[in-house]
Design an enzyme around this catalytic site. Structure first.
Site, PDB file in Angstrom:
ATOM      1  N   ARG A   3      47.074  13.722  -4.079  1.00 32.80           N
ATOM      2  CA  ARG A   3      46.140  12.614  -4.290  1.00 32.80           C
ATOM      3  C   ARG A   3      45.526  12.719  -5.669  1.00 32.80           C
ATOM      4  O   ARG A   3      45.202  13.804  -6.132  1.00 32.80           O
ATOM      5  CB  ARG A   3      45.035  12.645  -3.233  1.00 32.80           C
ATOM      6  CG  ARG A   3      45.539  12.324  -1.870  1.00 32.80           C
ATOM      7  CD  ARG A   3      44.383  12.188  -0.937  1.00 32.80           C
ATOM      8  NE  ARG A   3      44.889  11.733   0.354  1.00 32.80           N
ATOM      9  CZ  ARG A   3      44.124  11.365   1.347  1.00 32.80           C
ATOM     10  NH1 ARG A   3      42.828  11.413   1.214  1.00 32.80           N
ATOM     11  NH2 ARG A   3      44.635  10.968   2.472  1.00 32.80           N
ATOM     12  N   GLU A  56      33.141  20.992  18.642  1.00 31.85           N
ATOM     13  CA  GLU A  56      31.963  21.493  17.926  1.00 31.85           C
ATOM     14  C   GLU A  56      30.784  21.710  18.876  1.00 31.85           C
ATOM     15  O   GLU A  56      30.075  22.705  18.764  1.00 31.85           O
ATOM     16  CB  GLU A  56      31.566  20.535  16.798  1.00 31.85           C
ATOM     17  CG  GLU A  56      32.466  20.596  15.585  1.00 31.85           C
ATOM     18  CD  GLU A  56      32.270  21.857  14.759  1.00 31.85           C
ATOM     19  OE1 GLU A  56      31.285  22.597  14.959  1.00 31.85           O
ATOM     20  OE2 GLU A  56      33.112  22.111  13.877  1.00 31.85           O
ATOM     21  N   GLU A  60      29.143  25.442  19.385  1.00 32.30           N
ATOM     22  CA  GLU A  60      27.770  25.704  18.957  1.00 32.30           C
ATOM     23  C   GLU A  60      26.774  25.821  20.094  1.00 32.30           C
ATOM     24  O   GLU A  60      25.704  26.404  19.909  1.00 32.30           O
ATOM     25  CB  GLU A  60      27.314  24.619  17.965  1.00 32.30           C
ATOM     26  CG  GLU A  60      28.087  24.681  16.665  1.00 32.30           C
ATOM     27  CD  GLU A  60      27.560  23.743  15.604  1.00 32.30           C
ATOM     28  OE1 GLU A  60      26.683  22.893  15.898  1.00 32.30           O
ATOM     29  OE2 GLU A  60      28.021  23.859  14.451  1.00 32.30           O
ATOM     30  N   PRO A  77      26.384   8.970   0.385  1.00 27.29           N
ATOM     31  CA  PRO A  77      27.010  10.032  -0.412  1.00 27.29           C
ATOM     32  C   PRO A  77      26.107  11.240  -0.657  1.00 27.29           C
ATOM     33  O   PRO A  77      26.601  12.319  -0.970  1.00 27.29           O
ATOM     34  CB  PRO A  77      27.352   9.335  -1.739  1.00 27.29           C
ATOM     35  CG  PRO A  77      27.414   7.888  -1.405  1.00 27.29           C
ATOM     36  CD  PRO A  77      26.427   7.673  -0.289  1.00 27.29           C
ATOM     37  N   GLU A 107      20.325  29.304  16.871  1.00 26.84           N
ATOM     38  CA  GLU A 107      19.633  29.093  18.148  1.00 26.84           C
ATOM     39  C   GLU A 107      20.069  27.753  18.715  1.00 26.84           C
ATOM     40  O   GLU A 107      20.508  26.881  17.971  1.00 26.84           O
ATOM     41  CB  GLU A 107      18.119  29.013  17.956  1.00 26.84           C
ATOM     42  CG  GLU A 107      17.421  30.242  17.451  1.00 26.84           C
ATOM     43  CD  GLU A 107      15.938  29.935  17.228  1.00 26.84           C
ATOM     44  OE1 GLU A 107      15.229  29.737  18.219  1.00 26.84           O
ATOM     45  OE2 GLU A 107      15.532  29.884  16.059  1.00 26.84           O
TER      46      GLU A 107
END
Length: 137
Positions: A3, A56, A60, A77, A107
């Site tokens: 790219r 995820e 977590e 952005p 935590e």
């Protein structure tokens, strides 16, 4: 194929409510180390955002979840100081598991909505939380 232009990184975040409380994690690493945040992370190459958010969340928080709906796509952005990221944010339903921190989470905890309003959250998670309240509360 090489790219010749830069692309933003793709991330996911998940909002899980259990018994009227919302799951948050504290970040183990910079940026925003020790800040509370919604569980989430980067989408792996070849992985769908739907699979990524479930993975995820489990990594977590140790919670098994399923997708209830799409909250939104957050693409400012400047949302992540490491570079341009786009986050797909899902609302998830708790299925099973005992809440405990793992992976990039220092935590994990359950918070009342009123308490979250007082926290300084990582990234643009305060805006995401406000959008969640408008749509689901």
């Amino acid at each position: 194929m090489t790219r010749k232009y830069k692309s933003p990184s793709l991330t996911v975040d998940g909002i899980v409510e259990i018994d009227g409380k919302i799951v948050l994690i504290t970040r183990k690493n910079e940026p925003y180390k020790d800040f509370w945040a919604f569980p989430g992370g980067f989408v792996d190459y070849g992985e769908s955002t739907e699979c990524a958010v479930l993975r995820e969340l489990f990594e977590e928080t140790n919670l098994k979840t399923k997708i209830k709906g799409l909250l939104g796509v957050y693409s400012d952005p400047n949302r992540d100081p490491r570079g341009h990221t786009v986050s797909v944010v899902y609302v998830l339903e708790y299925i099973d598991g005992l809440l405990k921190s793992g992976d990039d989470a220092k935590e994990a905890g359950l918070f009342k909505i009123e308490d979250i309003k007082q926290l300084n959250l990582a990234f643009d998670h305060k805006r995401i939380f406000e959008d969640y309240l408008k749509k689901y509360k």
